[in-house]
Design an enzyme around this catalytic site. Sequence first.
Site, PDB file in Angstrom:
ATOM      1  N   ILE A 156      -6.255  -6.213  -2.440  1.00  0.00           N
ATOM      2  CA  ILE A 156      -5.497  -6.672  -3.616  1.00  0.00           C
ATOM      3  C   ILE A 156      -4.619  -7.869  -3.243  1.00  0.00           C
ATOM      4  O   ILE A 156      -4.568  -8.871  -3.964  1.00  0.00           O
ATOM      5  CB  ILE A 156      -4.656  -5.514  -4.201  1.00  0.00           C
ATOM      6  N   ASP A 175       1.947  -8.671   7.094  1.00  0.00           N
ATOM      7  CA  ASP A 175       1.223  -7.402   7.201  1.00  0.00           C
ATOM      8  C   ASP A 175       1.198  -7.016   8.662  1.00  0.00           C
ATOM      9  O   ASP A 175       1.201  -7.895   9.539  1.00  0.00           O
ATOM     10  CB  ASP A 175      -0.223  -7.555   6.676  1.00  0.00           C
ATOM     11  N   PRO A 207       0.444   0.055   0.191  1.00  0.00           N
ATOM     12  CA  PRO A 207       0.422   1.460  -0.247  1.00  0.00           C
ATOM     13  C   PRO A 207       1.756   2.113   0.093  1.00  0.00           C
ATOM     14  O   PRO A 207       2.507   1.598   0.928  1.00  0.00           O
ATOM     15  CB  PRO A 207      -0.702   2.065   0.605  1.00  0.00           C
ATOM     16  N   ASN A 212       7.790   2.852   4.462  1.00  0.00           N
ATOM     17  CA  ASN A 212       8.189   1.743   3.569  1.00  0.00           C
ATOM     18  C   ASN A 212       8.926   2.205   2.307  1.00  0.00           C
ATOM     19  O   ASN A 212       9.160   1.406   1.407  1.00  0.00           O
ATOM     20  CB  ASN A 212       6.998   0.831   3.235  1.00  0.00           C
ATOM     21  N   ARG A 235       3.471   0.419  -5.633  1.00  0.00           N
ATOM     22  CA  ARG A 235       4.016   1.772  -5.708  1.00  0.00           C
ATOM     23  C   ARG A 235       5.524   1.692  -5.951  1.00  0.00           C
ATOM     24  O   ARG A 235       6.226   0.919  -5.285  1.00  0.00           O
ATOM     25  CB  ARG A 235       3.756   2.553  -4.408  1.00  0.00           C
ATOM     26  N   ASP A 259       5.125  -2.967 -12.573  1.00  0.00           N
ATOM     27  CA  ASP A 259       4.078  -2.164 -13.199  1.00  0.00           C
ATOM     28  C   ASP A 259       4.135  -0.731 -12.688  1.00  0.00           C
ATOM     29  O   ASP A 259       3.351   0.108 -13.105  1.00  0.00           O
ATOM     30  CB  ASP A 259       2.706  -2.793 -12.923  1.00  0.00           C
ATOM     31  N   GLU A 264       8.121   7.302 -12.142  1.00  0.00           N
ATOM     32  CA  GLU A 264       7.193   7.117 -13.271  1.00  0.00           C
ATOM     33  C   GLU A 264       6.381   8.359 -13.633  1.00  0.00           C
ATOM     34  O   GLU A 264       5.903   8.475 -14.767  1.00  0.00           O
ATOM     35  CB  GLU A 264       6.218   5.963 -12.972  1.00  0.00           C
ATOM     36  N   HIS A 297       2.042   1.112 -15.328  1.00  0.00           N
ATOM     37  CA  HIS A 297       0.989   1.259 -14.295  1.00  0.00           C
ATOM     38  C   HIS A 297      -0.390   0.929 -14.885  1.00  0.00           C
ATOM     39  O   HIS A 297      -1.336   1.717 -14.772  1.00  0.00           O
ATOM     40  CB  HIS A 297       1.015   2.686 -13.720  1.00  0.00           C
TER      41      HIS A 297
HETATM   42  C1  COI Z   1      -4.426   3.610  -7.650  1.00  0.00           C
HETATM   43  O1  COI Z   1      -5.648   3.424  -7.728  1.00  0.00           O
HETATM   44  O2  COI Z   1      -3.948   4.200  -6.676  1.00  0.00           O
HETATM   45  C2  COI Z   1      -3.555   3.137  -8.714  1.00  0.00           C
HETATM   46  O3  COI Z   1      -2.425   2.892  -8.495  1.00  0.00           O
HETATM   47  C3  COI Z   1      -4.097   3.062 -10.084  1.00  0.00           C
HETATM   48  C4  COI Z   1      -3.966   4.380 -10.767  1.00  0.00           C
HETATM   49  C5  COI Z   1      -2.922   4.369 -11.824  1.00  0.00           C
HETATM   50  C6  COI Z   1      -5.261   4.797 -11.360  1.00  0.00           C
END
Ligand code: COI
Length: 333
Positions: A156, A175, A207, A212, A235, A259, A264, A297
């Site tokens: 990503i 990274d 992630p 983190n 996240r 997002d 959440e 999200h």
């Molecule tokens: C993930 O794929 O881990 C995401 O964050 C998207 C999820 C809301 C389906």
Amino acid sequence: MKIVAYGIRDDERPFLDQWSKENPDVEVVGKSELLDDQTVTDAEGADGIVVYQQKPYTASVINKLGEYGIKFMSLRNVGVDNIDWQAIKANNIQVTNVPAYSPEAIAEYTVTTLMMLLRRARQFMKKESEGNFKWAPDLADELNQMTVGVYATGKIGRAAINIYRGFGAKVIAYDIYHNPELEAEGVYVDTPEELYAQSDVISLHAPATAENEHMLNDKAFASMKDGVWILNPARGTLIDTDALLRALDSGKVAGAGLDVYEDEVGIFNSDFGSFDAIPDERLKDLMKRENVIVTPHIAFYTKRAVKNMVYYAMDANKDLFETGKSDKLVQVD
Ligand code: COI
């Protein structure tokens, strides 16, 4: 083979039905309920399960899967942070995820949010809804003049880098793992602090890990440029929300595209009927700010991504059953 797929949304169901038609040798049960202590009983007799949910996969649920002899659990998403891995190991369950259902979907959305912030989209849309077509005071900024600091250069992050470059921005990145191509281009800085100090925009693509959690805290914000823009499509736990609110109040952070949000679960993808009914004051504080864009999200939420999430997870579950192997196996130390 029998697969029970949990938490199947209406937008996923046609893809699940299509997969099922293409794989007549597999009995597919698609349930709209999420996997928990109550619904786990529906998995009895299955060979594998396919899941996506943000609420935790607890030890008690996983132990029950173990009792039923279920050895394969395939996630339809990337993130594996809500799984009790000790229980997974104890029950000898193999877990797959979908590491790349559409990195571009998330990258495109991240940059879209940034452009909306830089061009003051919220401000102009609000003014127009009040019959006000005046330009001032919402003078915008240009991405091509900026340095974007990309935190984490997985699929990503790299897709986002390509788009930022298309806008003419300078990109730097941090990274622990260095992508050889980016390394050759001299994109990496050595520490997060260097990234913070040099960036006009911080774009988070890591992630969630224990290490983190709240990496963007008061100290991190203090080390950033004045007027930095923050983007988090990754996240919620990466950002200390209270620290972000303080940094927005002081003007240290010019604006944020969020997002994801650390609290959440149970809120995003729910309908509370009105703004006032949203049961989270900090979230409402963020949402009220014109220089903040909060979305539930949805960066991943495209037709291509949703289809791929269903197909790749179902394929991986079947692969494990038939061959004992999958290229989407999650290895956790
Ligand atoms: C993930 O794929 O881990 C995401 O964050 C998207 C999820 C809301 C389906």
